[in-house]
Design a protein around this motif. Structure first.
Motif, PDB file in Angstrom:
ATOM      1  N   VAL A  92      33.771  25.156  30.541  1.00 32.50           N
ATOM      2  CA  VAL A  92      32.737  26.140  30.891  1.00 32.50           C
ATOM      3  C   VAL A  92      33.113  26.874  32.176  1.00 32.50           C
ATOM      4  O   VAL A  92      33.000  28.107  32.263  1.00 32.50           O
ATOM      5  N   PHE A  93      33.584  26.133  33.179  1.00 40.80           N
ATOM      6  CA  PHE A  93      33.965  26.780  34.440  1.00 40.80           C
ATOM      7  C   PHE A  93      35.159  27.713  34.241  1.00 40.80           C
ATOM      8  O   PHE A  93      35.164  28.851  34.737  1.00 40.80           O
ATOM      9  N   LEU A  94      36.168  27.249  33.508  1.00 44.79           N
ATOM     10  CA  LEU A  94      37.348  28.090  33.274  1.00 44.79           C
ATOM     11  C   LEU A  94      36.984  29.330  32.457  1.00 44.79           C
ATOM     12  O   LEU A  94      37.521  30.421  32.689  1.00 44.79           O
ATOM     13  N   THR A  95      36.065  29.163  31.508  1.00 45.29           N
ATOM     14  CA  THR A  95      35.616  30.303  30.706  1.00 45.29           C
ATOM     15  C   THR A  95      34.887  31.317  31.573  1.00 45.29           C
ATOM     16  O   THR A  95      35.138  32.530  31.491  1.00 45.29           O
ATOM     17  N   ALA A  96      33.978  30.820  32.409  1.00 47.70           N
ATOM     18  CA  ALA A  96      33.238  31.717  33.306  1.00 47.70           C
ATOM     19  C   ALA A  96      34.189  32.435  34.255  1.00 47.70           C
ATOM     20  O   ALA A  96      34.028  33.638  34.532  1.00 47.70           O
ATOM     21  N   VAL A  99      36.064  35.209  32.327  1.00 45.40           N
ATOM     22  CA  VAL A  99      35.187  36.366  32.133  1.00 45.40           C
ATOM     23  C   VAL A  99      35.026  37.130  33.442  1.00 45.40           C
ATOM     24  O   VAL A  99      35.046  38.373  33.468  1.00 45.40           O
ATOM     25  N   ALA A 100      34.900  36.399  34.542  1.00 41.61           N
ATOM     26  CA  ALA A 100      34.703  37.034  35.849  1.00 41.61           C
ATOM     27  C   ALA A 100      35.891  37.915  36.224  1.00 41.61           C
ATOM     28  O   ALA A 100      35.719  39.079  36.619  1.00 41.61           O
ATOM     29  N   LEU A 114      29.318  39.373  40.106  1.00 42.80           N
ATOM     30  CA  LEU A 114      28.670  39.764  38.849  1.00 42.80           C
ATOM     31  C   LEU A 114      29.445  39.216  37.650  1.00 42.80           C
ATOM     32  O   LEU A 114      28.858  38.842  36.633  1.00 42.80           O
ATOM     33  N   GLY A 115      30.770  39.161  37.795  1.00 40.08           N
ATOM     34  CA  GLY A 115      31.592  38.600  36.723  1.00 40.08           C
ATOM     35  C   GLY A 115      31.287  37.132  36.486  1.00 40.08           C
ATOM     36  O   GLY A 115      31.173  36.679  35.343  1.00 40.08           O
ATOM     37  N   PHE A 116      31.135  36.374  37.573  1.00 42.78           N
ATOM     38  CA  PHE A 116      30.775  34.961  37.432  1.00 42.78           C
ATOM     39  C   PHE A 116      29.354  34.816  36.887  1.00 42.78           C
ATOM     40  O   PHE A 116      29.057  33.877  36.138  1.00 42.78           O
ATOM     41  N   LEU A 117      28.483  35.739  37.270  1.00 40.94           N
ATOM     42  CA  LEU A 117      27.122  35.721  36.737  1.00 40.94           C
ATOM     43  C   LEU A 117      27.153  35.896  35.217  1.00 40.94           C
ATOM     44  O   LEU A 117      26.531  35.120  34.473  1.00 40.94           O
TER      45      LEU A 117
END
Length: 525
Positions: A92-96, A99-100, A114-117
Motif C-alpha cells: 500500500v505504501f509503495l503503491t501510494a 502514484v504520488a 497531493l500525490g500522496f493524498l
C-alpha cells in the motif's frame, strides 16, 4: 426534504432490483450499481446527491469496517500474516508513493503531498467487490483468506497515509520526526482504544440486563464509539474499529446470547447490504457534480479521463509487480525461515495481481476531502482527485471485475491442500460432533438415565441425530441438560477450529450457527 426522502427510497428499491439482477446474470453487483448510478445521473432533472465531506467517514466506514472485522477468520489472518501484512502495509505504501511521484511529474501544479493524498485514496483494493465476484467462482481458501485479510488491514494503512498527506497539503510542510511520533501514536493508540472500547462493550453486555434488541443496538453503536473515541485523541479510528471488531468477534459466544447472535447476524447483513449498495450507487451519481467542478479547475474532461486511466495503469502494474515480487521474496526467505509454501507458483500471483478492484473506502476517502482548507482557500485539485478516484473505481470494477471470474476459470488454480475440502470438513465435523456429544452425555448422565425419565428424550435425540424425522418433546429439566450439551458442542467446535489448521473456520461457524438455531427452538417446544 420529502423529495430527497422519496428519491432515496427509490434508490434502495433500485439497489435491491439490481443486486437480484446481478445474481441472476452472475455479475458482481458493484459493477452494475456503479454503471446504474452513472446512467441515472445523466437523466435530466435528477436531484444532485451531496453528502457533507466530514460525514462520509463517520456514516459509512465504522459499520463497514466493524462488520468486515467481525466476519473475518482470525485463524486465517494469523496463518497468512506475512503475505497479508506485506500487501496491507508495504505494498500500500509503495503503491501510494508510485502514484504520488507519477502524478507529481505529469499533472501540472500537482504537488507531491497531493500525490500522496491521491495515492492513499486509491491504493486499497476493495473487499466487497472481491467477495461479490468470488460468489460465482471457486478460489482456494488460502487466496480468499489473503484477499479478505489484506482488504481489512490495507484500509487502515491507506487512510493513515491519507491523513498525513492531508496535513502536509494543509500546512505545506512535512516534518519527519513529528510524523514518526504521530504515526506511532495513530497505530498504538488506535489499537489500544479499539481493544479498550471493545472490552468495555463486552462488559456492558454481560453486566447490564440486556435482551436481544438491546444487544443489537449496542453492537451497532460499538463501531461508532471506537471510531469517534480514537479520532478525538488523534489516533486511527480505522484501526480502533478493526482491532475492537476482531476482539468482539473472537469473544462473541461469551457475551451474546444465541438469540442476540442470530438476530444480530440478520440485522448486520441487511445494514451492510444497504450501505454497500448506497456507496456504489453514489459513485455513479456523483460524477456530474465532479465533472462540473473540473471546469472550475481549468481541466478538460478528456484530460482528466487520461489522468484517471494513467493512475489506474500505475495501480494495476504495481499490484502485479508486488504479487510476483512476493513469490521471489518467499523463495528467498524460505531458505532461512519456515514459510507456508516455498513454491507458490505463478497462477496464484496472477489472480492476486488482477484482484485489485477499488471501491467503498476509496470513494469515502475522496468524498471526505473538505471543499475548503482551514484558511478558507479552495482545496487544490479537489474535483480532479475525486474524478480520478471515480475513473479508477469504474475502470477496475468493470475491467477487472468482469474478467476476473473468466481468468480464475481459465487459470484453474489447483487446490493447495492446506484446507479440507468442504464436503470432507462437513463430514468430519458432523461425525466428530455427534461422537463427542454422545460421549459427553454418556459420561455425565448415563447413571441418571434409568432413574430419570426426563433424560430419555435427549438420549433418543442424540442416538438418532442424523435421521430425525420429528421433534422430541422435552421437559424443563431435560431442556436444561440439553442446553449444557449444546454449550459443550460449541466448546468442542471452537477447540477443533483452534487445533486443526486445515479446518475452514467458515464451516465451523455454520455449525455454531446451527447450534444457536437449535437452542432457539428449545424456547418454543
Amino acid at each position: 426534504m420529502i423529495e430527497y426522502f422519496t428519491f432515496f427510497l427509490v434508490l434502495i428499491v433500485l439497489i435491491v432490483l439490481l443486486i437480484m439482477l446481478a445474481d441472476r446474470i452472475k455479475v458482481a453487483y458493484p459493477v452494475l450499481l456503479v454503471i446504474a448510478g452513472l446512467l441515472i445521473s445523466l437523466i435530466p432533472g435528477m436531484p444532485t446527491v451531496h453528502i457533507e465531506p466530514e460525514l462520509i467517514f463517520i456514516i459509512f466506514l465504522p459499520p463497514l469496517l466493524y462488520e468486515a472485522a467481525f466476519v473475518i477468520s482470525w485463524k486465517e489472518l494469523w496463518r497468512w500474516r506475512r503475505i497479508v501484512g506485506s500487501f496491507a502495509f508495504v505494498v500500500v505504501f509503495l503503491t501510494a508513493m508510485s502514484v504520488a511521484f507519477v502524478t507529481n511529474s505529469i499533472i501540472p501544479g500537482f504537488s507531491l503531498a497531493l500525490g500522496f493524498l491521491l495515492g492513499g485514496i486509491v491504493s486499497p483494493p476493495d473487499a466487497v467487490s472481491a467477495n461479490a465476484i468470488l460468489k460465482f467462482v471457486k478460489l482456494p481458501k488460502r487466496m480468499s483468506s489473503v484477499l479478505e485479510g489484506e482488504s481489512l488491514l490495507n484500509d487502515a494503512s491507506s487512510l493513515i497515509i491519507f491523513r498525513f498527506a492531508m496535513i502536509a497539503v494543509g500546512t505545506g510542510q512535512f516534518v519527519w520526526q513529528q510524523a514518526t511520533l504521530s504515526f506511532s501514536w495513530m497505530i498504538i493508540g488506535g489499537v489500544a482504544i479499539g481493544l479498550l472500547v471493545g472490552w468495555l462493550m463486552m462488559k456492558a453486555h454481560k453486566i447490564l440486563p440486556t435482551d436481544a434488541n438491546i444487544d443489537i443496538v449496542l453492537t451497532l453503536v460499538a463501531p461508532y464509539v471506537m471510531y469517534i473515541a480514537a479520532e478525538e485523541v488523534h489516533s486511527s479510528g480505522v484501526l480502533a474499529v478493526v482491532s475492537g471488531g476482531l476482539l468482539m468477534s473472537a469473544k462473541r459466544n461469551d457475551f451474546l446470547s444465541s438469540t442476540s447472535r442470530l438476530q444480530g447476524y440478520n440485522v448486520w447483513k441487511s445494514l451492510i447490504f444497504l450501505l454497500n449498495g448506497l456507496v456504489f450507487l453514489l459513485i455513479g451519481l456523483d460524477l456530474p457534480e465532479i465533472s462540473e467542478g473540473l471546469e472550475q479547475e481549468g481541466i478538460g474532461f478528456s484530460v482528466a479521463v487520461g489522468y484517471g486511466l494513467m493512475v489506474t495503469a500505475v495501480l494495476i502494474l504495481g499490484r502485479f509487480l508486488a504479487s510476483f515480487g512476493a513469490v521471489i521474496v518467499t523463495k528467498i526467505v524460505g531458505n532461512f525461515i519456515p514459510v507456508a509454501d516455498k513454491n507458490p507458483g505463478l497462477k496464484a500471483p496472477l489472480i492476486l495481481g488482477w484482484s485489485g478492484m477499488r471501491g467503498v473506502v476509496s470513494l469515502a476517502a475522496a468524498l471526505s476531502i473538505p471543499i475548503e482548507m482551514s484558511n478558507g482557500a479552495p482545496f487544490p485539485f479537489r474535483n480532479l482527485i475525486l474524478f480520478i478516484t471515480f475513473v479508477v473505481i469504474l475502470t477496475t470494477l468493470v475491467l477487472q471485475g468482469l474478467t476476473l471470474p473468466w481468468l480464475i476459470k481459465k487459470v484453474n488454480i489447483p487446490d493447495f491442500g492446506d484446507h479440507y475440502k468442504e464436503e470432507e470438513a462437513e463430514e468430519l465435523l458432523k461425525m466428530g460432533l455427534a461422537e463427542h456429544t454422545l460421549q459427553y452425555f454418556q459420561t455425565n448422565y448415563s447413571q441418571q438415565l434409568d432413574s430419570n425419565k426426563h433424560l430419555q428424550p435427549i438420549a433418543t435425540l442424540l442416538e438418532h441425530r442424523n435421521n430425525r424425522q420429528q421433534e422430541t418433546e422435552m421437559s424443563a429439566e431435560a431442556k436444561k441438560v440439553y442446553l449444557k450439551i449444546l454449550e459443550e458442542q460449541r466448546v468442542w467446535l471452537m477447540n477443533e477450529n483452534r487445533t486443526d489448521e486445515k479446518l475452514d473456520e467458515e464451516i465451523v461457524r455454520k455449525h455454531l450457527y446451527a447450534i444457536d438455531l437449535e437452542e432457539e427452538k428449545l424456547k418454543y417446544t
